[in-house]
Design an enzyme around this catalytic site. Structure first.
Site, PDB file in Angstrom:
ATOM      1  N   LYS A  10       7.583 -42.624 -38.709  1.00  0.00           N
ATOM      2  CA  LYS A  10       8.757 -42.621 -39.297  1.00  0.00           C
ATOM      3  C   LYS A  10       8.564 -43.420 -40.838  1.00  0.00           C
ATOM      4  O   LYS A  10       8.123 -44.566 -40.917  1.00  0.00           O
ATOM      5  CB  LYS A  10       9.998 -42.753 -38.641  1.00  0.00           C
ATOM      6  N   HIS A  69      12.172 -33.733 -35.040  1.00  0.00           N
ATOM      7  CA  HIS A  69      11.936 -35.305 -34.770  1.00  0.00           C
ATOM      8  C   HIS A  69      12.750 -35.978 -36.165  1.00  0.00           C
ATOM      9  O   HIS A  69      12.652 -35.382 -36.992  1.00  0.00           O
ATOM     10  CB  HIS A  69      10.621 -35.736 -34.809  1.00  0.00           C
ATOM     11  N   TYR A 122      17.726 -37.140 -39.337  1.00  0.00           N
ATOM     12  CA  TYR A 122      16.921 -35.901 -38.758  1.00  0.00           C
ATOM     13  C   TYR A 122      17.106 -35.042 -40.136  1.00  0.00           C
ATOM     14  O   TYR A 122      18.152 -34.861 -40.599  1.00  0.00           O
ATOM     15  CB  TYR A 122      17.513 -35.366 -37.699  1.00  0.00           C
TER      16      TYR A 122
END
Lengths: 290, 148
Positions: A266, A235, A227
């Site tokens: 991601k 997020h 993070y």
């Protein structure tokens, strides 16, 4: 509870200002943090951990959990490296803490029981009065009967223990149910025994040093979730997969984790500690070519 | 083919071996990798029509690499074609990245399916989710209560 802190030892620090060490309890090699000030200190160091316990007032849910906090082995290692953690001493032999608590609780219960029985008797008398004066009005014989009934009540009334209302205090400090290790936390296995373990720790330390927050990435099949700030505010940006430089990885696994990463927005990070104590990172991204 | 014309007909020459890409001249032993590289070459040149596609041999890794541009003026990319069943080490990926160009890893499956993955050095922040964002508010709560 303040007497507990006398058992903590600060591991050989040279600094004048010694921030209080975090007390870590070992439960079968799982490092747990129980006390509120320790949890705050751990978070202040930038380590997140995972809450394990259930909250006493909302037990049957998994959305909000309570203490203790379970630390990742890498987090525990980092605290040890910074000399910021100490094992809580073994309290089995000095059980004064538990006995005193029990005695206090029993005394409080007794006092509460006495108070409650007095109040219960008054309640009964009032109820009787209301019943008698409501049924018949004005007759003098009723007063006589009432007086006799009240007298009987005084003599024969008992307040049963099972009817007592018990109050549980949930804001108690110093929770600790696991036997604590007397010795300091030992090293986590001989160095180089399992190459993956060491790779994980090097990567964790490097990323934490760059200011990222890391948690475990079990849900995404990686090693860590990275993070850019506190997980409560952001997020995760990366799924970190730790491999050593020479470790052979099946291409299908690389594709699988890269595809998963693109589905959850991601970037997958292949991390390997290099020879010169630096860690090299490779970002995997979907190419966009169908 | 059933020998009706009497003499045995010679099988047609293998067009892959005669292709001007001439990867076989690079003398890589891993023929599966060379074949994978050839398939990627054909995909880039004929299907996607990329420009300036060329083959390069990597001696440390003993593989054929491709260099190409997506279109005129675009930066050159290095493409690493590999058969999907093979394994790869992070070290070999770093070798390819060290060439200085952005890297595309292409996995070639047994049925010739091609999957391209971009590989970059460092930490590349992912693209943020696209708005407009709607505040869910109490909608989730209401949904759950209705389910009960």
């Amino acid at each position: 509870m303040e007497a507990l802190s006398c058992g903590e030892r600060r591991l050989g620090s040279e600094e004048e200002y010694a921030a209080p060490a975090v007390g870590v309890s070992l439960c079968d090699s799982a490092p747990l943090v129980w006390r509120m000030q320790d949890l705050r200190a751990v978070r202040a160091e930038g380590l997140v951990g995972a809450l394990l316990g259930s909250l006493p007032r909302t037990p049957r849910q998994n959305g909000r959990l309570g203490r203790p906090l379970l630390l990742l082995p890498e987090e525990e290692g980092l605290l040890r490296e910074r000399r910021a953690a100490a094992a809580l001493p073994d309290r089995c032999q000095q059980d004064w803490g538990g006995a005193e608590l029990r005695q206090k609780h029993e005394e409080e219960e007794k006092r509460s029981f006495e108070e409650q029985s007095v109040l219960a008797l008054e309640d009964r008398k009032l109820a009787l009065l209301r019943a008698m004066t409501g049924a018949e009005s004005g007759a003098t014989s009723a007063d006589e009967a009432l007086r006799r009934r009240l007298q009987a009540l005084d003599q024969n009334f008992t307040f049963p223990q099972s009817a007592m209302a018990v109050q549980l205090s949930t804001a108690r400090a110093g929770l600790s149910y696991c036997p604590e290790a007397r010795a300091f936390l030992q090293a986590y296995g001989p160095p180089g025994a399992e190459p993956r373990c060491d790779a994980r720790y090097q990567v964790f330390r490097d990323l934490r040093g760059r200011g990222f927050y890391l948690t475990s990435a079990g849900k995404f099949g990686g090693d860590f979730l990275v993070y850019p700030g506190d997980p409560l505010r952001f997020h995760a940006h990366f799924i970190a997969v730790c491999v050593s430089l020479d470790e052979s990885v099946c291409l299908l696994d690389v594709l699988a984790v890269a595809r998963l990463g693109s589905n959850v927005k991601k970037t997958v990070l292949l991390c390997s500690p290099g020879p010169d104590a630096r860690v090299c990172y490779t970002s995997l991204q979907w190419s966009g070519m169908i | 083919m059933s020998g009706a014309s009497g003499g045995e007909k010679r099988p047609p020459p293998n067009w892959i071996l005669q292709h001007p890409a001439q990867m076989k001249d690079l003398q890589i032993e891993d023929s599966a990798q060379v074949h994978a590289a050839f398939l990627v070459y054909m995909d880039l040149t004929e299907v996607r029509r990329w420009k300036e596609v060329s083959c390069v041999k990597s001696s440390e890794l003993q593989v054929v690499l491709l260099e190409a541009r997506e279109k005129e003026g675009a930066p050159t990319l290095t493409i690493l074609p590999l058969p999907a069943h093979q394994s790869v080490t992070h070290k070999s990926i770093r070798h390819v990245l060290d060439r200085g160009f952005p890297v595309l890893l292409c996995a070639v499956a047994a049925d010739s399916t091609l999957v391209y993955q971009r590989m970059t050095d460092g930490l590349v922040t992912p693209d943020p989710p696209v708005g407009p964002f709607q505040d869910m508010g109490r909608r989730q709560h209401r949904k759950r209560r209705q389910q009960r």
